[in-house]
Write a protein that holds these residues in place. Structure first.
Motif, mmCIF file in Angstrom:
data_model
loop_
_atom_site.group_PDB
_atom_site.id
_atom_site.type_symbol
_atom_site.label_atom_id
_atom_site.label_comp_id
_atom_site.label_asym_id
_atom_site.label_seq_id
_atom_site.Cartn_x
_atom_site.Cartn_y
_atom_site.Cartn_z
ATOM 1 N N SER A 100 0.825 -1.259 0.084
ATOM 2 C CA SER A 100 0.032 0.191 -0.054
ATOM 3 C C SER A 100 0.830 1.312 -0.047
ATOM 4 O O SER A 100 1.815 1.122 0.663
ATOM 5 C CB SER A 100 -0.787 0.072 1.272
ATOM 6 O OG SER A 100 -1.754 -1.094 1.261
ATOM 7 N N VAL A 101 0.426 2.145 -0.634
ATOM 8 C CA VAL A 101 1.094 3.527 -0.705
ATOM 9 C C VAL A 101 0.141 4.736 -0.109
ATOM 10 O O VAL A 101 -0.934 4.651 -0.712
ATOM 11 C CB VAL A 101 1.582 3.753 -1.959
ATOM 12 C CG1 VAL A 101 2.290 5.219 -2.105
ATOM 13 C CG2 VAL A 101 2.554 2.850 -2.496
ATOM 14 N N LEU A 116 -4.106 8.039 -5.680
ATOM 15 C CA LEU A 116 -3.370 7.933 -4.340
ATOM 16 C C LEU A 116 -4.185 8.154 -2.969
ATOM 17 O O LEU A 116 -5.192 9.084 -2.753
ATOM 18 C CB LEU A 116 -2.333 9.105 -4.334
ATOM 19 C CG LEU A 116 -0.907 8.827 -5.009
ATOM 20 C CD1 LEU A 116 -0.133 9.944 -5.133
ATOM 21 C CD2 LEU A 116 -0.159 7.615 -4.620
ATOM 22 N N SER A 117 -4.143 7.254 -2.162
ATOM 23 C CA SER A 117 -4.574 7.429 -0.582
ATOM 24 C C SER A 117 -3.798 8.665 -0.052
ATOM 25 O O SER A 117 -2.705 8.504 -0.335
ATOM 26 C CB SER A 117 -4.784 6.328 0.026
ATOM 27 O OG SER A 117 -5.603 5.303 -0.465
ATOM 28 N N LEU A 118 -4.248 9.438 0.769
ATOM 29 C CA LEU A 118 -3.388 10.433 1.434
ATOM 30 C C LEU A 118 -4.283 10.850 2.804
ATOM 31 O O LEU A 118 -5.041 10.782 3.277
ATOM 32 C CB LEU A 118 -3.309 11.529 0.449
ATOM 33 C CG LEU A 118 -4.572 12.346 -0.056
ATOM 34 C CD1 LEU A 118 -4.813 13.585 0.868
ATOM 35 C CD2 LEU A 118 -4.347 12.919 -1.252
ATOM 36 N N VAL A 119 -3.082 11.475 3.539
ATOM 37 C CA VAL A 119 -3.509 12.187 4.778
ATOM 38 C C VAL A 119 -3.637 13.652 4.297
ATOM 39 O O VAL A 119 -2.618 14.109 3.933
ATOM 40 C CB VAL A 119 -2.447 12.050 5.987
ATOM 41 C CG1 VAL A 119 -2.858 12.849 7.096
ATOM 42 C CG2 VAL A 119 -2.238 10.577 6.112
ATOM 43 N N ASN A 151 -7.240 4.060 -4.106
ATOM 44 C CA ASN A 151 -6.955 2.936 -4.685
ATOM 45 C C ASN A 151 -5.514 2.461 -4.363
ATOM 46 O O ASN A 151 -5.196 1.421 -4.646
ATOM 47 C CB ASN A 151 -7.272 2.648 -6.202
ATOM 48 C CG ASN A 151 -8.749 2.994 -6.434
ATOM 49 O OD1 ASN A 151 -9.468 2.647 -5.605
ATOM 50 N ND2 ASN A 151 -9.057 3.598 -7.700
ATOM 51 N N SER A 152 -4.870 3.113 -3.717
ATOM 52 C CA SER A 152 -3.397 2.929 -3.467
ATOM 53 C C SER A 152 -3.089 2.220 -2.020
ATOM 54 O O SER A 152 -1.967 1.667 -1.952
ATOM 55 C CB SER A 152 -2.305 4.085 -3.632
ATOM 56 O OG SER A 152 -2.558 4.787 -2.577
ATOM 57 N N THR A 153 -4.124 2.018 -1.499
ATOM 58 C CA THR A 153 -4.326 1.250 -0.305
ATOM 59 C C THR A 153 -5.104 0.375 -0.305
ATOM 60 O O THR A 153 -6.182 0.478 -0.690
ATOM 61 C CB THR A 153 -4.479 2.232 0.894
ATOM 62 O OG1 THR A 153 -5.652 3.046 0.796
ATOM 63 C CG2 THR A 153 -3.311 3.264 1.237
ATOM 64 N N ALA A 154 -4.916 -0.936 0.471
ATOM 65 C CA ALA A 154 -5.517 -2.245 0.595
ATOM 66 C C ALA A 154 -6.200 -2.392 2.023
ATOM 67 O O ALA A 154 -5.138 -1.815 2.987
ATOM 68 C CB ALA A 154 -5.010 -3.183 0.120
ATOM 69 N N GLY A 155 -7.307 -2.711 2.120
ATOM 70 C CA GLY A 155 -7.572 -2.999 3.692
ATOM 71 C C GLY A 155 -7.890 -1.902 4.658
ATOM 72 O O GLY A 155 -8.122 -2.184 5.774
ATOM 73 N N TYR A 156 -8.055 -0.854 4.205
ATOM 74 C CA TYR A 156 -8.521 0.523 4.816
ATOM 75 C C TYR A 156 -10.040 0.401 5.256
ATOM 76 O O TYR A 156 -10.795 0.070 4.081
ATOM 77 C CB TYR A 156 -8.041 1.622 4.259
ATOM 78 C CG TYR A 156 -8.218 2.816 5.106
ATOM 79 C CD1 TYR A 156 -7.989 3.185 6.448
ATOM 80 C CD2 TYR A 156 -9.383 3.734 4.571
ATOM 81 C CE1 TYR A 156 -8.229 4.271 7.014
ATOM 82 C CE2 TYR A 156 -9.717 5.086 5.250
ATOM 83 C CZ TYR A 156 -9.159 5.093 6.491
ATOM 84 O OH TYR A 156 -9.292 6.051 7.346
ATOM 85 N N SER A 157 -10.466 0.502 6.480
ATOM 86 C CA SER A 157 -11.907 0.402 6.594
ATOM 87 C C SER A 157 -12.740 1.652 6.176
ATOM 88 O O SER A 157 -14.062 1.587 6.138
ATOM 89 C CB SER A 157 -12.109 0.401 8.102
ATOM 90 O OG SER A 157 -11.895 1.824 8.873
#
Length: 93
Positions: free
Chosen positions: A21-22, A38-41, A82-88
């Protein structure tokens, strides 16, 4: 930087997000235009700015301004794409 990392991972045969995951920090104009998105904070820049102005105004109005080091926590928000897996999907705020 995250876009470059995803590109290098792809060239190395590493799949995002299946293998890794990125997550990036701070908004970027490319976060929604790359594949995978990209997933981001996300930085709460408006809230940070408002707090800074408030602190400046409080110090200006005070007869004894507090110029010591000051620390405040302004929570960010996770934008899952879509760049992270398993996030709730639950935000951190």
């Amino acid at each position: 930087l995250a876009v470059n990392i995803i590109s290098r991972l792809h060239r190395a045969g590493i799949r995002v997000p299946e293998d890794v995951s990125v997550l990036t920090y701070g908004g970027t104009k490319f976060s929604e235009t790359v594949y995978p998105t990209l997933s981001l904070v996300e930085d709460p820049l408006e809230e940070i700015g408002c707090r800074c102005i408030r602190i400046i105004m409080e110090n200006r109005a005070s007869k004894t301004p507090d110029i010591s080091n000051r620390s405040e926590i302004v929570p960010g928000k996770i934008i899952a794409r879509n760049s992270t897996a398993g996030y709730s999907g639950k935000n951190t705020d």
